[in-house]
Design an enzyme around this catalytic site. Structure first.
Site, PDB file in Angstrom:
ATOM      1  N   GLU A 156      -9.545  -8.888 -16.474  1.00  0.00           N
ATOM      2  CA  GLU A 156      -8.315  -9.179 -15.728  1.00  0.00           C
ATOM      3  C   GLU A 156      -8.051 -10.674 -15.610  1.00  0.00           C
ATOM      4  OE1 GLU A 156      -7.464  -5.986 -12.604  1.00  0.00           O
ATOM      5  OE2 GLU A 156      -9.581  -6.378 -12.289  1.00  0.00           O
ATOM      6  N   ARG A 172      -8.897   4.219  -8.774  1.00  0.00           N
ATOM      7  CA  ARG A 172      -8.872   3.057  -7.860  1.00  0.00           C
ATOM      8  C   ARG A 172      -9.515   3.476  -6.544  1.00  0.00           C
ATOM      9  NH1 ARG A 172      -3.322   2.169 -10.371  1.00  0.00           N
ATOM     10  NH2 ARG A 172      -3.259  -0.005 -11.039  1.00  0.00           N
ATOM     11  N   ASN A 176      -2.104  -5.713 -15.360  1.00  0.00           N
ATOM     12  CA  ASN A 176      -1.267  -6.228 -14.260  1.00  0.00           C
ATOM     13  C   ASN A 176      -1.779  -7.591 -13.819  1.00  0.00           C
ATOM     14  OD1 ASN A 176      -0.223  -3.664 -14.448  1.00  0.00           O
ATOM     15  ND2 ASN A 176      -1.398  -2.894 -12.709  1.00  0.00           N
ATOM     16  N   ASP A 177      -3.087  -7.640 -13.601  1.00  0.00           N
ATOM     17  CA  ASP A 177      -3.661  -8.925 -13.200  1.00  0.00           C
ATOM     18  C   ASP A 177      -3.747  -9.886 -14.384  1.00  0.00           C
ATOM     19  OD1 ASP A 177      -4.226  -9.130 -10.419  1.00  0.00           O
ATOM     20  OD2 ASP A 177      -5.602  -7.441 -10.652  1.00  0.00           O
ATOM     21  N   CYS A 202      -5.474  -0.357 -18.961  1.00  0.00           N
ATOM     22  CA  CYS A 202      -5.107   0.511 -17.837  1.00  0.00           C
ATOM     23  C   CYS A 202      -4.082  -0.099 -16.881  1.00  0.00           C
ATOM     24  CB  CYS A 202      -6.342   0.955 -17.062  1.00  0.00           C
ATOM     25  SG  CYS A 202      -7.176  -0.384 -16.227  1.00  0.00           S
ATOM     26  N   HIS A 208       0.829  -1.204   0.000  1.00  0.00           N
ATOM     27  CA  HIS A 208       0.000   0.000   0.000  1.00  0.00           C
ATOM     28  C   HIS A 208       0.862   1.251   0.000  1.00  0.00           C
ATOM     29  CE1 HIS A 208      -2.925  -2.873   2.095  1.00  0.00           C
ATOM     30  NE2 HIS A 208      -2.852  -3.082   0.820  1.00  0.00           N
ATOM     31  N   ARG A 222       2.441 -11.302  -9.731  1.00  0.00           N
ATOM     32  CA  ARG A 222       2.927  -9.935  -9.954  1.00  0.00           C
ATOM     33  C   ARG A 222       3.676  -9.377  -8.752  1.00  0.00           C
ATOM     34  NH1 ARG A 222      -2.741  -6.431 -10.046  1.00  0.00           N
ATOM     35  NH2 ARG A 222      -1.492  -4.679  -9.351  1.00  0.00           N
ATOM     36  N   ARG A 226     -13.596   2.798 -10.519  1.00  0.00           N
ATOM     37  CA  ARG A 226     -13.629   1.348 -10.341  1.00  0.00           C
ATOM     38  C   ARG A 226     -14.123   1.061  -8.940  1.00  0.00           C
ATOM     39  NH1 ARG A 226      -8.238  -2.111 -10.527  1.00  0.00           N
ATOM     40  NH2 ARG A 226      -7.804  -1.163  -8.508  1.00  0.00           N
TER      41      ARG A 226
HETATM   42  C1  PEP Z   1      -4.569  -4.210 -13.256  1.00  0.00           C
HETATM   43  O1  PEP Z   1      -4.703  -5.297 -12.690  1.00  0.00           O
HETATM   44  O2  PEP Z   1      -3.940  -4.059 -14.310  1.00  0.00           O
HETATM   45  C2  PEP Z   1      -5.159  -2.997 -12.686  1.00  0.00           C
HETATM   46  C3  PEP Z   1      -5.159  -1.859 -13.355  1.00  0.00           C
HETATM   47  O3  PEP Z   1      -5.626  -3.082 -11.424  1.00  0.00           O
HETATM   48  P1  PEP Z   1      -4.713  -3.123 -10.126  1.00  0.00           P
HETATM   49  O4  PEP Z   1      -3.304  -2.874 -10.560  1.00  0.00           O
HETATM   50  O5  PEP Z   1      -5.254  -2.082  -9.226  1.00  0.00           O
HETATM   51  O6  PEP Z   1      -4.937  -4.518  -9.667  1.00  0.00           O
HETATM   52 MG    MG Z   2      -6.198  -5.514 -11.141  1.00  0.00          MG
END
Ligand code: PEP
Ligand code: MG
Length: 747
Positions: free
Chosen positions: A605, A470, A628-629, A676, A363, A639, A506
Site C-alpha cells: 500500500e 477487513r 486505494n492507499d 484488492c 465508517h 483518498r 487482514r
Molecule cells: C486499500 O487501501 O486499497 C485497501 C484495500 O484497504 P482499505 O481500503 O481498507 O484501506
Molecule cells: Mg488500505
C-alpha cells in the site's frame, strides 16, 4: 409610534392565533395577518414575501402596498432589501430605505413613499420560508424592541406555515414538504433504490407556538434546561470519554449553563411565545449565524448549540428519538450522519441511505458498502426537506436523491432499477463459470468482506473466496474492545460460511480514518501517514497477538490465510510474521490444534514496498495490492478529499508502469499477487489489470458479475497490445485507447 410593551406583543400574538383559528382560505388568512401586524405595530405597511422556489421570493400579501402587486412582485434571493434578509437570515432595519445599498425600486408596489423599512426572516430551524416586512413614511430607525417583536411574530408565522395553515389557495405559495425536490450529493455506495423516507431522528413538531401564560412557560423552560444540564453533566461524568468527546461535551456544558441563552429564551416567552417556540427561535438565529461564520472551529461550536437545542426540544415536547412512528415499507434512512453500529443495527432492511454529511471513507459508508445499500452522502438539506414516509429515489451511481418525485421521474428510475436487476440476472447465469478470457487466461475473482452480513454474497456472487476480509469492521461497530473468544467464534463462523473457500484475513487496520471509539485517539497532523495499521500492531502487539490467537483457534486445524496491512519495509514484515510464528508455537504448546497450512502475506500500500529487497518477495506467501492507499501515496492525493481524490486516473501510464514493476517483481520470485482496492471492481481498470498480468482481483461482491462478463468476452493479449501501443505513443492515460478498443469488441 408608542414604545412597545410586552403585553402589546402578547396581545398581537394572541390576536394572530385567534385570526388563524377562524376558518378560511390561506390567502384570506395572510391578508388578515398583514392587516393585524400593521395595525398593531403602528406602521402603514406590512407585507409577507414567501419563497416561490428556493431562489425566488414573491409578495404574497400586503397591507399598504398596491394590492395589484400581490403575486406579481418577485425578487431573487439576495436581490433588494427583502432578498438580502432572506439570504442572510438577518434583519434589515433602515430609516431611509431608498438610500440603502442594494435597494431595488419596484414601481408596481408604490413603496417609494415609505422611508423606513424593517424586514425579518420567516424561518424555521434552518428552513427559509420568507420575509416579513413593515414600512412607514416617517424616516426613523425601528427600535430593538420592535425588531424583536417582529422576529417573534415571524417565528409564529413560520410555525404556522409549517403546520400548513396557509396552504390551499395561496397562489405561488411553496407548499412545504409537498413539492418534488432533487438534491445532488456524492456517491457513497453505488446502486439504485426506491422507497420511503425513514428519518433517523424524527423532526420535533411544535404545535403551540403562542402561549397565554408566560409564567408557566418560563417555569417549563427552566425545568427543561435544568434537566438538560443534568444530562450533560452525567454524560461528562462517564469514564470512557476520550479527549475529543470530552471537549465537545465541555462545550455542551458551557452552552447549557449559559445565562444568555436561557435569558434570550425567557425574553421570547415574555413576548408571547411558548417555551418550544422560544427554543426554535433561538435555534433559527443560531443557524443563521452559522451560515455567516467563516471560522470552522466557531461553526463547530454553533453546531453544538444546535444539537443542544434539539435535545432541549425533545425534553420539552416529550418527543424522544423514538416517536412511535412505524417504519414504512422499503425504508430509506435519512440522517445528518449515522454511526456504523447504528447503521448495522438497521441492517439489510434499509433500501438506501441518504446523509447530509458523511464521507466516502466514513465508517457508515464502509458499512453501507458491506451491506450493498445504495448510499448518497453530502445531500444538502435533506433532513430539513424530508418527512417520514415521503417517497424517495436514491441514485447511488450519480449521487442524486429525488424526494417526492414526479411520476415521470419515478418511472424512468424504475426502468433503471429493472435494467440493473436484469443485468444481475444475466450475471448470475455466469456464476459457476470461470472468468476465462478468449485467449484462455483465467483470472480469479474474489470478494472483499468485513462483516458476517457479507458472507451470503459468497455463493450469490460466484466469488472464489474472500480476497480481503477487513477485520477492523468488527472492531469499529462495537463500543468496546472485543474479547478473544468472541472474535474466535466470529472468525470460525466466517470460515464455516466460506465452506473451504480461501479467506484472506487482514489484521486490524486502524488509525488514519478508522478510529476505534474505545481507543485513545492520536492527535496527528496527518493520520493517513501516521501511526496506523501494522505500525500500531507492532508497537502495541497485544491486540495483534490476541487477534492472531483468535484466528488460529477459529481455524481449528483448517488452512489459515493472514495478511498485514500497510507493510512499508521488509523488516516490518519479518517482525509481523515472527509474531504469527510465535503464536502458532504458543497455541501448539497449549495443546490447541494448529492450522493445516498457514499463508502469511503482505498488503502493498506504500510505493516503498515495491522496491523492497528480494528477500521480502521470497519470504512473503503472497502480496495483495491495496490500490486505494497505494494510489493516494503514489499520486500524493488524499483518498478522502473530494477535491483531489478523482484527480488522477488509475490508468495513468505512470501508475501502470509502477504496477508493471510490482507484477514483475512478484513474477521473479514466484509470489502470488492480487489487487484488492476499489479499482479491481471497475470494468476498464479490471480489464487493464488482468491484461497486464494480475491473475487475482478482489472486489465488492456486486462487481464480480459485470467484471466476469467483461473478461469472458475479450482477449487479454489483444487488450495488452492496445495498452502497450498507447504507452509507446506517449499518452498520459491509456483509458481512451482501451475504451475505444473495448467498444469494438463483440458483446
Ligand atoms: C486499500 O487501501 O486499497 C485497501 C484495500 O484497504 P482499505 O481500503 O481498507 O484501506
Ligand atoms: Mg488500505
Amino acid at each position: 409610534m408608542p414604545e412597545r410593551t410586552e403585553s402589546d406583543s402578547r396581545k398581537l400574538l394572541r390576536r394572530l392565533r385567534d385570526t388563524l383559528a377562524i376558518p378560511g382560505q390561506g390567502q384570506d388568512r395572510l391578508n388578515r395577518i398583514t392587516h393585524l401586524i400593521a395595525d398593531s405595530m403602528g406602521t402603514e405597511v406590512c407585507s409577507i414575501y414567501l419563497f416561490r422556489d428556493p431562489e425566488t421570493l414573491e409578495l404574497c400579501a400586503t397591507e399598504g402596498l398596491r394590492p395589484e402587486s400581490v403575486h406579481q412582485t418577485r425578487m431573487k434571493l439576495g436581490e433588494g432589501l427583502v432578498g438580502r434578509v432572506a439570504r442572510t437570515g438577518l434583519p434589515v432595519n433602515t430609516a431611509n430605505a431608498p438610500s440603502e445599498k442594494g435597494f431595488r425600486y419596484m414601481p408596481e408596489t408604490g413603496e417609494e413613499i415609505y422611508s423606513s423599512f424593517l424586514g425579518v426572516p420567516i424561518q424555521r430551524v434552518g428552513e427559509k420560508l420568507g420575509v416579513l416586512v413593515v414600512q412607514s413614511r416617517t424616516a426613523r430607525q425601528f427600535t430593538e424592541d420592535e425588531i424583536y417583536a417582529l422576529e417573534v411574530v415571524a417565528m409564529v408565522l413560520a410555525e404556522m406555515t409549517e403546520l400548513g395553515l396557509f396552504a390551499g389557495d395561496v397562489d405561488g405559495m411553496r407548499a412545504l414538504h409537498k413539492q418534488p425536490v432533487m438534491i445532488r450529493g456524492g456517491t457513497g455506495q453505488e446502486g439504485a433504490a426506491e422507497g420511503r423516507v425513514w428519518l433517523h431522528e424524527a423532526r420535533v413538531v411544535v404545535t403551540n407556538p403562542v402561549a397565554d401564560d408566560p409564567l408557566t412557560e418560563i417555569e417549563r423552560i427552566r425545568a427543561a434546561v435544568g434537566q438538560l444540564r443534568v444530562s450533560v453533566d452525567d454524560l461528562l461524568a462517564a469514564e470512557s470519554l476520550d479527549k475529543d468527546q470530552k471537549q465537545v461535551l465541555e462545550a455542551y456544558r458551557m452552552f447549557a449553563h449559559s445565562r444568555g441563552w436561557l435569558r434570550r429564551m425567557e425574553d421570547d416567552i415574555a413576548l408571547g411565545l411558548s417555551a418550544e417556540a422560544a427554543v426554535e427561535k433561538e435555534q433559527s438565529a443560531t443557524r443563521a449565524r452559522l451560515e455567516q461564520v467563516p471560522d470552522a472551529y466557531l461553526r463547530e461550536r454553533l453546531h453544538d448549540l444546535d444539537d443542544l437545542s434539539n435535545r432541549l426540544l425533545r425534553i420539552l415536547t416529550g418527543q424522544g428519538h423514538d416517536t412511535g412512528a412505524e417504519m414504512p415499507e422499503n425504508p430509506v434512512l435519512v440522517a445528518r450522519n449515522i454511526g456504523p453500529a447504528e447503521l448495522l443495527e438497521y441492517g439489510r432492511k434499509l433500501k438506501g441511505v441518504v446523509l447530509e454529511e458523511g464521507s466516502v471513507g466514513s465508517h457508515a459508508a464502509i458499512v453501507a458498502r458491506a451491506l450493498a445499500i445504495p448510499l448518497v452522502i453530502h445531500a444538502d438539506r435533506i433532513v430539513t426537506e424530508a418527512l417520514n414516509g415521503d417517497p424517495i429515489l436514491v441514485d447511488g451511481d450519480q449521487g442524486i436523491v429525488h424526494l417526492r418525485p414526479e411520476e415521470t421521474v419515478a418511472r424512468a428510475f424504475r426502468d433503471k432499477i429493472a435494467m440493473q436487476a436484469a443485468a444481475q440476472q444475466r450475471y448470475s447465469s455466469l456464476r459457476g463459470l470461470p472468468a476465462q478470457s478468449k485467449c484462455g487466461t483465467v483470472t480469479s475473482l474474489m470478494m472483499n468482506a468485513g462483516l458476517m452480513a457479507d458472507l451470503p454474497s459468497l455463493d450469490g456472487s460466484g466469488a472464489e473466496g474472500v480476497g480481503l476480509f477487513r477485520t477492523e469492521l468488527q472492531f469499529l461497530v462495537r463500543n468496546k474492545m472485543p474479547q478473544r473468544a468472541e472474535l474466535a467464534a466470529l472468525y470460525a463462523r466466517v470460515m464455516d460460511a466460506a465452506k473451504g473457500k480461501r479467506v484472506a484475513f487482514r489484521t486490524l487496520d486502524i488509525g488514519s480514518d478508522k478510529v476505534l471509539p474505545y481507543m485513545k485517539p492520536q492527535d496527528e497532523p496527518n493520520p493517513a501517514m501516521g501511526w496506523r495499521a501494522i505500525r500500531v500492531g507492532l508497537d502495541k502487539p497485544g491486540v495483534l497477538r490476541m487477534q492472531l490467537q483468535a484466528l488460529i483457534r477459529a481455524a481449528k486445524g483448517r488452512p489459515l490465510s493472514v495478511m498485514f496491512p500497510f507493510i512499508t519495509e521488509y523488516g516490518e514484515f519479518v517482525t509481523a510474521r515472527d509474531v504469527v510464528m510465535a503464536e502458532l508455537d504458543r497455541e501448539a504448546a497449549m495443546g490447541h490444534p494448529v492450522p493445516e497450512t498457514v499463508e502469511v502475506g503482505a498488503m502493498l500500500e506504500t510505493p516503498s514496498l515495491a522496491y523492497a529487497p528480494k528477500a521480502f518477495f521470497d519470504l512473503t506467501d503472497f502480496v495483495s495490492i491495496g490500490g486505494n492507499d497505494l494510489k493516494q501515496f503514489f499520486f500524493a492525493a488524499d483518498r478522502e478529499n473530494e477535491r483531489v481524490r478523482r484527480r488522477y486516473d488509475t490508468l495513468n501510464v505512470s501508475f501502470l508502469r509502477f504496477l508493471d514493476h510490482i507484477i514483475a517483481r512478484c513474477a521473479a520470485s514466484g509470489t502470488p499477487l492480487s489487487f484488492c482496492g476499489e479499482d479491481a471492481g471497475r470494468p476498464v481498470e479490471a480489464l487493464a489489470f488482468a491484461a497486464r498480468g494480475l491473475r487475482t482481483l478482489s472486489m465488492r461482491p456486486a462487481s464480480i458479475g459485470p467484471i466476469k462478463a467483461l473478461l469472458r468476452r475479450v482477449d487479454l493479449a489483444e487488450a495488452n497490445a492496445v495498452i502497450d501501443r498507447a504507452m509507446a505513443e506517449g499518452h498520459e492515460t491509456i483509458r481512451p485507447a482501451l475504451m475505444d478498443w473495448l467498444a469494438d469488441q463483440p458483446e
